[in-house]
Design a protein around this motif. Structure first.
Motif, short mmCIF file in Angstrom:
data_model
loop_
_atom_site.label_atom_id
_atom_site.label_comp_id
_atom_site.label_asym_id
_atom_site.label_seq_id
_atom_site.Cartn_x
_atom_site.Cartn_y
_atom_site.Cartn_z
N ASP A 126 16.03 48.73 59.52
CA ASP A 126 17.41 48.45 59.13
C ASP A 126 18.30 48.76 60.32
O ASP A 126 18.17 49.83 60.94
N VAL A 127 19.18 47.82 60.67
CA VAL A 127 20.00 47.96 61.87
C VAL A 127 21.45 47.63 61.54
O VAL A 127 21.72 46.64 60.86
N THR A 128 22.36 48.47 62.00
CA THR A 128 23.79 48.23 61.84
C THR A 128 24.45 48.29 63.21
O THR A 128 24.34 49.30 63.92
N HIS A 129 25.12 47.21 63.60
CA HIS A 129 25.82 47.17 64.88
C HIS A 129 27.31 47.46 64.66
O HIS A 129 27.92 46.94 63.72
N THR A 130 27.86 48.28 65.53
CA THR A 130 29.29 48.63 65.47
C THR A 130 29.89 48.42 66.85
O THR A 130 29.34 48.91 67.85
N THR A 131 31.00 47.69 66.93
CA THR A 131 31.67 47.47 68.19
C THR A 131 33.16 47.76 68.04
O THR A 131 33.74 47.59 66.95
N VAL A 160 20.06 52.76 63.58
CA VAL A 160 18.71 52.27 63.28
C VAL A 160 18.05 53.20 62.28
O VAL A 160 18.14 54.43 62.40
N SER A 161 17.37 52.62 61.31
CA SER A 161 16.62 53.43 60.36
C SER A 161 15.40 52.66 59.90
O SER A 161 15.30 51.44 60.07
N GLY A 162 14.44 53.37 59.33
CA GLY A 162 13.22 52.75 58.85
C GLY A 162 12.21 53.80 58.46
O GLY A 162 12.58 54.90 58.03
N ARG A 163 10.93 53.49 58.63
CA ARG A 163 9.86 54.40 58.27
C ARG A 163 8.89 54.57 59.43
O ARG A 163 8.68 53.64 60.23
N PHE A 232 18.64 57.10 63.58
CA PHE A 232 19.32 57.57 64.78
C PHE A 232 20.38 56.52 65.16
O PHE A 232 20.33 55.37 64.69
N THR A 233 21.31 56.93 65.98
CA THR A 233 22.33 56.02 66.48
C THR A 233 22.27 56.00 68.00
O THR A 233 22.27 57.06 68.64
N LEU A 234 22.19 54.80 68.56
CA LEU A 234 22.22 54.64 70.01
C LEU A 234 23.59 54.06 70.39
O LEU A 234 24.01 53.04 69.85
#
Length: 240
Positions: A126-131, A160-163, A232-234
Motif C-alpha cells: 500500500d502506497v500513499t504519495h504526498t506532495t 509505504v506499508s504491507g507485510r 515507513f515514510t520516505l
C-alpha cells in the motif's frame, strides 16, 4: 583484446575471434565477463530517457580480470537501455546497446553503500504519495484577506506499508529482521522503487512493524506464524 561487439541469442558479447566475454542478464540485471588476458577496458552506462542522456553504472574496468555487477539503482519495472563500450589497448572502441526488461511487481527499498542492500516487499503493498510546496499567508494593513506566497522548496513523500515474513515458503521476500537492520543503515539516503517505474531517493523515518497473526504454525516448529506488518515514510531528499 575486445575488437568487436555483436549479438548471440539476444545477448551482446565481446569478440576476438572467439566468444571470450559477454554482457548478459542475471535476475533481470546485466553482468559483464571477459576471460581474455590482453588488457582492455569496458564501460557500461544506463539511459533513463531512451538514449538522450547516459549515467555510468560501471566505470572503466579491466576486461582481463572480468567484471560482474548489479545495477542497484535501475527502475524495477521498465525497459532499461544500457550501452557497453569496450576499448582495446590500441584505442579502438566498440559500442553496443541492450534493452533489459525489468518486470518486478513488488515494492523495493534499497539502502547502504551504493544501495546494495535491498528489501523486496511484494506482500499486501500500500502506497500513499504526498506532495506540497512551501507557502505562507501574510497579513497587511489595509488588506481584507491574507496575501498568499509560494516558495521554491517542494516536498514529496511516500508512505509505504504491507507485510513481511520469515516463512521459508515465500521466496525472495525481505525478512522482518532484515528490514529492521536496513532501517539502521548509517547511509543517509535510501531508494524507493515501485511497479510504476518510479524511483524516489530520500530519508526514511522509523519503521513500524506490528505482528499481525497469532495462529499456530502448521509445521509445529513455531508457536505462531511469522507474519508482520510494516510501515515507513520516505521523504525525498538529496545528500549534503
Amino acid at each position: 583484446m575486445a575488437t568487436n561487439i555483436g549479438f548471440d541469442d539476444g545477448h551482446p558479447y565481446f569478440e576476438t575471434g572467439a566468444d571470450d566475454g559477454k554482457v548478459f542478464i542475471v535476475d533481470g540485471r546485466i553482468a559483464f565477463t571477459d576471460t581474455d588476458a590482453t588488457p582492455s577496458t569496458v564501460t557500461v552506462e544506463r539511459s533513463d530517457d531512451g538514449g538522450s542522456t547516459w549515467t555510468p553504472v560501471l566505470g572503466e574496468t579491466p576486461a582481463e580480470v572480468g567484471a560482474a555487477f548489479m545495477d542497484w539503482q535501475s527502475a524495477s519495472y521498465a525497459d532499461i537501455l544500457y550501452r557497453a563500450i569496450a576499448v582495446n589497448t590500441e584505442g579502438a572502441a566498440a559500442v553496443t546497446t541492450i534493452t533489459v526488461e525489468a518486470r518486478s511487481l513488488a515494492l523495493w527499498l534499497s539502502g547502504g553503500v551504493g544501495f546494495g542492500q535491498t528489501a523486496r516487499l511484494p506482500l499486501n503493498p500500500d502506497v500513499t504519495h504526498t506532495t506540497s510546496r512551501d507557502g505562507a499567508l501574510k497579513e497587511y494593513a489595509g488588506r481584507d484577506k491574507p496575501v498568499a506566497y509560494r516558495g521554491e522548496m517542494t516536498t514529496r513523500s511516500v508512505a509505504v506499508s504491507g507485510r513481511v515474513t520469515d516463512r521459508k515458503f515465500i521466496q525472495d521476500t525481505v525478512t522482518p529482521d532484515q528490514l529492521l537492520q536496513m532501517a539502521l543503515s548509517p547511509e543517509p539516503i535510501f531508494l524507493f522503487r515501485d511497479p510504476d517505474g518510479r524511483r524516489i531517493y530520500g530519508t526514511i523515518g522509523p519503521v513500524n512493524m506490528p505482528r499481525q497473526t497469532t495462529a499456530r504454525d502448521d509445521d509445529g516448529m513455531r508457536s505462531w506464524n511469522g507474519f508482520w506488518g510494516y510501515s515507513f515514510t520516505l521523504t525525498e531528499a538529496e545528500e549534503a
